[in-house]
Design a protein around this motif. Structure first.
Motif, short mmCIF file in Angstrom:
data_model
loop_
_atom_site.label_atom_id
_atom_site.label_comp_id
_atom_site.label_asym_id
_atom_site.label_seq_id
_atom_site.Cartn_x
_atom_site.Cartn_y
_atom_site.Cartn_z
N LYS A 75 1.41 -0.92 -0.54
CA LYS A 75 0.08 0.04 -0.37
C LYS A 75 0.79 0.98 -0.36
CE LYS A 75 -3.81 -1.76 2.43
NZ LYS A 75 -4.91 -1.46 3.30
N SER A 76 1.58 1.06 -0.79
CA SER A 76 2.80 2.38 -0.73
C SER A 76 2.91 3.20 -2.14
CB SER A 76 4.41 1.67 -0.53
OG SER A 76 4.37 1.47 1.22
N VAL A 77 3.34 4.14 -2.43
CA VAL A 77 3.78 5.38 -3.90
C VAL A 77 5.12 5.42 -3.66
CG1 VAL A 77 2.84 7.07 -3.13
CG2 VAL A 77 2.93 6.17 -4.97
N TYR A 78 6.06 5.61 -4.19
CA TYR A 78 7.09 6.19 -4.35
C TYR A 78 7.74 7.33 -5.37
CZ TYR A 78 7.91 1.69 -1.31
OH TYR A 78 7.11 0.77 -0.78
N LEU A 79 8.28 8.02 -4.58
CA LEU A 79 8.88 9.20 -5.75
C LEU A 79 10.99 8.92 -5.13
CD1 LEU A 79 8.09 11.17 -8.25
CD2 LEU A 79 8.15 12.97 -5.91
N GLN A 80 11.13 8.33 -7.12
CA GLN A 80 12.26 8.55 -7.21
C GLN A 80 12.52 9.53 -7.49
OE1 GLN A 80 15.05 6.62 -5.95
NE2 GLN A 80 16.83 8.03 -6.44
N MET A 81 13.62 10.87 -6.86
CA MET A 81 14.06 12.59 -7.78
C MET A 81 15.58 12.50 -7.81
SD MET A 81 11.92 14.47 -4.69
CE MET A 81 12.53 14.70 -3.17
N ASN A 82 16.04 11.78 -8.62
CA ASN A 82 17.23 11.99 -9.33
C ASN A 82 17.40 14.01 -9.90
OD1 ASN A 82 17.55 9.93 -8.06
ND2 ASN A 82 16.35 8.86 -10.55
N SER A 83 18.66 13.99 -9.94
CA SER A 83 19.87 15.72 -10.53
C SER A 83 18.88 17.05 -9.96
CB SER A 83 19.14 15.09 -11.55
OG SER A 83 19.54 14.11 -12.18
N LEU A 84 18.22 17.01 -9.05
CA LEU A 84 17.97 17.45 -8.12
C LEU A 84 17.90 19.24 -8.18
CD1 LEU A 84 16.88 15.25 -4.27
CD2 LEU A 84 14.79 16.85 -5.95
N LYS A 85 17.12 19.67 -8.05
CA LYS A 85 17.86 21.11 -8.63
C LYS A 85 16.95 22.09 -6.82
CE LYS A 85 16.80 20.65 -13.18
NZ LYS A 85 16.25 21.21 -14.36
N PRO A 86 17.88 23.84 -7.03
CA PRO A 86 17.39 23.98 -5.64
C PRO A 86 15.65 24.60 -5.99
CG PRO A 86 19.24 25.20 -6.61
CD PRO A 86 19.31 23.71 -7.83
N GLU A 87 15.06 24.81 -7.16
CA GLU A 87 13.95 24.98 -6.93
C GLU A 87 12.59 23.55 -7.06
OE1 GLU A 87 16.53 25.27 -9.49
OE2 GLU A 87 15.43 24.49 -11.88
N ASP A 88 13.28 22.78 -7.23
CA ASP A 88 12.45 21.63 -5.82
C ASP A 88 12.30 21.45 -4.67
OD1 ASP A 88 14.61 19.04 -8.33
OD2 ASP A 88 12.95 20.43 -8.71
N THR A 89 12.39 22.57 -4.31
CA THR A 89 12.97 22.46 -2.52
C THR A 89 10.87 22.91 -2.10
OG1 THR A 89 14.93 23.55 -2.28
CG2 THR A 89 13.02 24.36 -1.07
N ALA A 90 10.89 22.23 -1.73
CA ALA A 90 9.42 21.77 -1.39
C ALA A 90 8.80 21.10 0.00
CB ALA A 90 8.53 22.07 -2.69
#
Length: 120
Positions: A75-90
């Protein structure tokens, strides 16, 4: 559907994080799911969705960098985030979603979310 997101943190630009969201209280496998984010002073935006049959969709701003996937048994969902940028801050949130007239709408209540900060 009750949802709890976790996995955020502080990461340098170019780094990676994996967010997790565990659902409870409903039949998770039949729901389309989405990850949203809200940056300071901005509206909450939908960044990725995954349907019950594993079809995915991404906002242009994260396409090619983020990946959403799910594990119905957990019962899980995931978000793999790569090449993160400062504008991804949230603050990142997950929710069950429903598609209507070409747009997705959140179904459940919002949990606390998890803070992602991209900074050197």
């Amino acid at each position: 559907v009750q949802l709890q997101a976790c996995g955020g943190g502080l990461v340098q630009p170019g780094g990676s994080l994996r967010l997790s969201c565990v659902a409870s209280g409903s039949i998770f496998s039949i729901n389309d799911m989405g990850w949203y984010r809200q940056a300071p002073g901005k509206q909450r935006e939908l960044v990725a969705t995954i349907t019950s049959v594993y079809t995915t969709n991404y906002a242009d701003s994260v396409k090619g960098r983020f990946a959403i996937f799910r594990d119905n048994a957990k019962k899980s969902v995931y978000l793999q985030m790569n090449s993160l940028k400062p504008e991804d801050t949230a603050i990142y949130y997950c929710n069950a979603v429903r598609k209507s007239s070409g747009s997705y709408y959140p179904l459940g209540s919002w949990g606390q979310g998890t803070q992602v900060t991209v900074s050197s």
